[in-house]
Design a protein around this motif. Structure first.
Motif, PDB file in Angstrom:
ATOM      1  N   LEU A  90      16.406 -21.367   8.774  1.00  0.00           N
ATOM      2  CA  LEU A  90      15.301 -22.322   8.967  1.00  0.00           C
ATOM      3  C   LEU A  90      15.810 -23.643   9.541  1.00  0.00           C
ATOM      4  CD1 LEU A  90      13.184 -21.715   5.727  1.00  0.00           C
ATOM      5  CD2 LEU A  90      12.599 -21.068   8.067  1.00  0.00           C
ATOM      6  N   ALA A  91      16.940 -24.128   9.031  1.00  0.00           N
ATOM      7  CA  ALA A  91      17.505 -25.375   9.561  1.00  0.00           C
ATOM      8  C   ALA A  91      17.872 -25.221  11.032  1.00  0.00           C
ATOM      9  CB  ALA A  91      18.737 -25.770   8.748  1.00  0.00           C
ATOM     10  N   THR A  92      18.437 -24.068  11.369  1.00  0.00           N
ATOM     11  CA  THR A  92      18.773 -23.786  12.777  1.00  0.00           C
ATOM     12  C   THR A  92      17.530 -23.747  13.638  1.00  0.00           C
ATOM     13  OG1 THR A  92      20.687 -22.488  12.040  1.00  0.00           O
ATOM     14  CG2 THR A  92      19.931 -22.142  14.299  1.00  0.00           C
ATOM     15  N   MET A  93      16.469 -23.106  13.127  1.00  0.00           N
ATOM     16  CA  MET A  93      15.211 -22.998  13.869  1.00  0.00           C
ATOM     17  C   MET A  93      14.612 -24.382  14.133  1.00  0.00           C
ATOM     18  SD  MET A  93      12.943 -20.901  15.126  1.00  0.00           S
ATOM     19  CE  MET A  93      13.218 -19.341  14.295  1.00  0.00           C
ATOM     20  N   ILE A  94      14.631 -25.245  13.147  1.00  0.00           N
ATOM     21  CA  ILE A  94      14.065 -26.590  13.305  1.00  0.00           C
ATOM     22  C   ILE A  94      14.768 -27.340  14.429  1.00  0.00           C
ATOM     23  CG2 ILE A  94      13.851 -28.852  12.200  1.00  0.00           C
ATOM     24  CD1 ILE A  94      13.382 -27.360   9.547  1.00  0.00           C
ATOM     25  N   VAL A  95      16.093 -27.231  14.466  1.00  0.00           N
ATOM     26  CA  VAL A  95      16.864 -27.933  15.490  1.00  0.00           C
ATOM     27  C   VAL A  95      16.514 -27.412  16.881  1.00  0.00           C
ATOM     28  CG1 VAL A  95      19.191 -28.257  16.418  1.00  0.00           C
ATOM     29  CG2 VAL A  95      18.766 -28.555  13.984  1.00  0.00           C
ATOM     30  N   ILE A  96      16.397 -26.098  17.007  1.00  0.00           N
ATOM     31  CA  ILE A  96      16.091 -25.523  18.328  1.00  0.00           C
ATOM     32  C   ILE A  96      14.671 -25.872  18.753  1.00  0.00           C
ATOM     33  CG2 ILE A  96      15.854 -23.350  19.615  1.00  0.00           C
ATOM     34  CD1 ILE A  96      18.081 -22.198  17.947  1.00  0.00           C
ATOM     35  N   VAL A  97      13.728 -25.896  17.795  1.00  0.00           N
ATOM     36  CA  VAL A  97      12.331 -26.240  18.116  1.00  0.00           C
ATOM     37  C   VAL A  97      12.225 -27.686  18.594  1.00  0.00           C
ATOM     38  CG1 VAL A  97      10.047 -26.597  17.074  1.00  0.00           C
ATOM     39  CG2 VAL A  97      11.299 -24.498  16.630  1.00  0.00           C
ATOM     40  N   MET A  98      13.178 -28.532  18.197  1.00  0.00           N
ATOM     41  CA  MET A  98      13.189 -29.912  18.670  1.00  0.00           C
ATOM     42  C   MET A  98      13.423 -29.989  20.182  1.00  0.00           C
ATOM     43  SD  MET A  98      15.459 -31.630  15.605  1.00  0.00           S
ATOM     44  CE  MET A  98      15.844 -33.079  16.607  1.00  0.00           C
ATOM     45  N   ASN A  99      13.988 -28.911  20.752  1.00  0.00           N
ATOM     46  CA  ASN A  99      14.357 -28.935  22.169  1.00  0.00           C
ATOM     47  C   ASN A  99      13.536 -27.995  23.043  1.00  0.00           C
ATOM     48  OD1 ASN A  99      16.920 -30.698  22.076  1.00  0.00           O
ATOM     49  ND2 ASN A  99      17.341 -29.197  20.495  1.00  0.00           N
ATOM     50  N   ILE A 100      13.047 -26.890  22.462  1.00  0.00           N
ATOM     51  CA  ILE A 100      12.251 -25.941  23.252  1.00  0.00           C
ATOM     52  C   ILE A 100      11.030 -25.508  22.446  1.00  0.00           C
ATOM     53  CG2 ILE A 100      14.234 -25.091  24.572  1.00  0.00           C
ATOM     54  CD1 ILE A 100      14.362 -22.675  22.761  1.00  0.00           C
ATOM     55  N   ASP A 101      10.109 -24.766  23.087  1.00  0.00           N
ATOM     56  CA  ASP A 101       8.896 -24.319  22.407  1.00  0.00           C
ATOM     57  C   ASP A 101       9.210 -23.304  21.313  1.00  0.00           C
ATOM     58  OD1 ASP A 101       7.363 -25.930  24.031  1.00  0.00           O
ATOM     59  OD2 ASP A 101       7.002 -24.358  25.531  1.00  0.00           O
ATOM     60  N   LEU A 102       8.222 -23.080  20.441  1.00  0.00           N
ATOM     61  CA  LEU A 102       8.423 -22.251  19.257  1.00  0.00           C
ATOM     62  C   LEU A 102       8.811 -20.817  19.602  1.00  0.00           C
ATOM     63  CD1 LEU A 102       8.304 -21.901  16.200  1.00  0.00           C
ATOM     64  CD2 LEU A 102       5.851 -21.407  16.414  1.00  0.00           C
ATOM     65  N   ILE A 103       8.059 -20.166  20.494  1.00  0.00           N
ATOM     66  CA  ILE A 103       8.317 -18.751  20.779  1.00  0.00           C
ATOM     67  C   ILE A 103       9.720 -18.541  21.373  1.00  0.00           C
ATOM     68  CG2 ILE A 103       7.563 -16.702  22.040  1.00  0.00           C
ATOM     69  CD1 ILE A 103       5.766 -17.559  19.704  1.00  0.00           C
ATOM     70  N   PRO A 104      10.115 -19.311  22.388  1.00  0.00           N
ATOM     71  CA  PRO A 104      11.492 -19.168  22.878  1.00  0.00           C
ATOM     72  C   PRO A 104      12.535 -19.493  21.803  1.00  0.00           C
ATOM     73  CG  PRO A 104      10.163 -20.370  24.472  1.00  0.00           C
ATOM     74  CD  PRO A 104       9.341 -20.244  23.231  1.00  0.00           C
ATOM     75  N   ALA A 105      12.202 -20.425  20.915  1.00  0.00           N
ATOM     76  CA  ALA A 105      13.135 -20.774  19.845  1.00  0.00           C
ATOM     77  C   ALA A 105      13.333 -19.599  18.895  1.00  0.00           C
ATOM     78  CB  ALA A 105      12.620 -21.989  19.076  1.00  0.00           C
TER      79      ALA A 105
END
Length: 431
Positions: free
Chosen positions: A28-43
């Protein structure tokens, strides 16, 4: 980069405080960081791809094999025979039962590759025996917890396989060989503490057994001990890989426990296989989630930044390595070994290499370091098992743990600053 690191670390610990499982917290922590940079589905797709790629490794197949072989041996009467062998050889020495506890944990940990398995199998037998003989139950529980971690270093060890993956290519066979001497040193250091404690408390001596009985007990344990020779001998001799050795360990454990000793019945195997699958799934999910987090750390150049920061604190390698060790000891008290190795190896290995430490030596250092955390409150898994078996409270075993911690820390410092301890055996064998 600073914001990414803050969000990643804070997010992870917030989820942990909410009692979210470690692997899910990492994901979940990893997902939050990636969502900060790209959209949810690609994340989501990116995280899923990285997690799948993280466990797509032939070397990791060794883990389910060694987990299964350890479970079979835990049920197959092997622990009892190892304890009886150790009792026959050293039980009559001062602090004999405590020494037997350490040696048994070392032998069973080496065979099963699991500290938890060693704690359960050896502790269930030794802790009641030590209490009956007049040993302090709190000291006995603390000793079992500390001694069980030697199996993390003495091969075959699942966590050394995990480090081999995290380090990007260190030989598993070389790591296995590198773990022997440090593992034995930890065991001897703990035995020294046992000897001193026994002398101070005047613990009773066990009766010396006749030579014929000693020979009989040692002979009964040889089939169990031969597994170490079979697995490690085959790897060193180039007969099979570490993964293939895991499969051979399962076959040998089945022959020994089901056929030779007859203490595991065929009707019990489905339950053992299911437990093995559950344990393996937990480990693999941790590896997958930690791999995704490591990828985020890498693309954000956090390891490089950390290297520059650490090297900027001091130009003295002794100081920097001490700081790394102290940091990892704190981490180990809160985080399971598998994610800790996968997350912090990419961060600290570049620093260690710039200081002249080989990846082989660093691997043994980080595993020994985190082994101390494995028997440290508040998260140390083996502590809760030993407390349950000894029927004591966690806070009651902290004091008797202190001299054991000191002994383990002394060995850790020797491993950190004396490369020969980790590298001599692999170099001698040509790895």
């Amino acid at each position: 980069m600073e914001m990414t690191a803050i969000v990643l670390i804070v997010g992870f610990f917030v989820f942990l405080l909410m009692n979210v499982p470690v692997s899910i917290s990492i994901g979940l922590a990893t997902m939050i960081v990636i969502v900060m940079n790209i959209d949810l589905i690609p994340a989501v797709t990116t995280v899923a791809q990285r997690m799948a790629g993280g466990i797509n490794s032939f070397a990791l197949l060794a883990i389910p094999f060694f987990v299964l072989s350890g479970l079979i041996m835990g049920r197959g009467g092997i622990a009892k025979r190892l304890i009886e062998c150790a009792m026959a050889l050293i039980g009559a020495l001062p602090g004999g039962l405590a020494l037997v506890n350490v040696v048994s944990c070392m032998l069973f940990g080496a065979i099963s590759g699991s500290a938890v398995a060693a704690t359960s199998a050896i502790g269930s037998f030794m802790l009641p025996e030590m209490k009956k003989a007049g040993y302090d139950p709190n000291f006995s529980a603390a000793l079992t917890a500390a001694a069980s971690t030697t199996g993390m270093l003495i091969p075959p060890s699942n966590i050394l396989i995990v480090y081999a993956i995290a380090s990007g290519g260190v030989s598993i066979a070389a790591l296995f060989m590198a773990g022997y001497l440090p593992g034995l040193m930890v065991g001897l250091a703990l035995m020294l503490v046992c000897f001193i404690v026994a002398k101070i408390n005047n613990y009773p001596l066990s009766a010396r057994l006749p030579l014929a009985i000693v020979f009989k007990k040692v002979l009964a344990a040889i089939p169990s001990l031969f597994l170490i020779v079979l697995v490690i001998g085959g790897i060193v001799g180039g007969i099979f890989t570490a993964t293939e050795a895991g499969a051979i360990a399962v076959v040998y454990a089945l022959i020994l426990s089901v056929g030779f000793y007859g203490e595991v019945k065929l009707k019990q195997l489905p339950e053992i296989f299911l437990k093995s699958a559950e344990t393996t799934s937990i480990v693999m999910l941790l590896i997958a989630a930690s791999t995704a987090m490591s990828w985020v750390l890498s693309i954000e150049s956090i390891p490089q930044t950390m290297s520059q920061f650490m090297l900027g604190l001091s130009d003295n390698p002794i100081v920097i390595l001490l700081l790394i060790n102290l940091f990892l000891i704190v981490v180990g008290a809160f985080l399971d070994m598998t994610p800790a190795v996968l997350i912090f190896t990419p961060i600290f290995l570049p620093v260690a290499e710039q200081l002249g430490m080989s990846p082989l030596q660093f691997g043994i250092m980080i595993v020994l370091n985190l082994s101390i955390g494995l028997c440290s409150p508040p998260v140390g898994a083996v502590l809760f098992i030993t407390c349950a078996i000894a029927k004591t409270k966690l806070e009651a075993i902290i004091r008797p743990l202190i001299p054991l911690y000191v002994a383990m820390f002394v060995v850790l410092m020797l491993v950190t600053y004396v490369p020969w301890i980790s590298e001599a055996i692999p170099a001698w064998l040509g790895f």
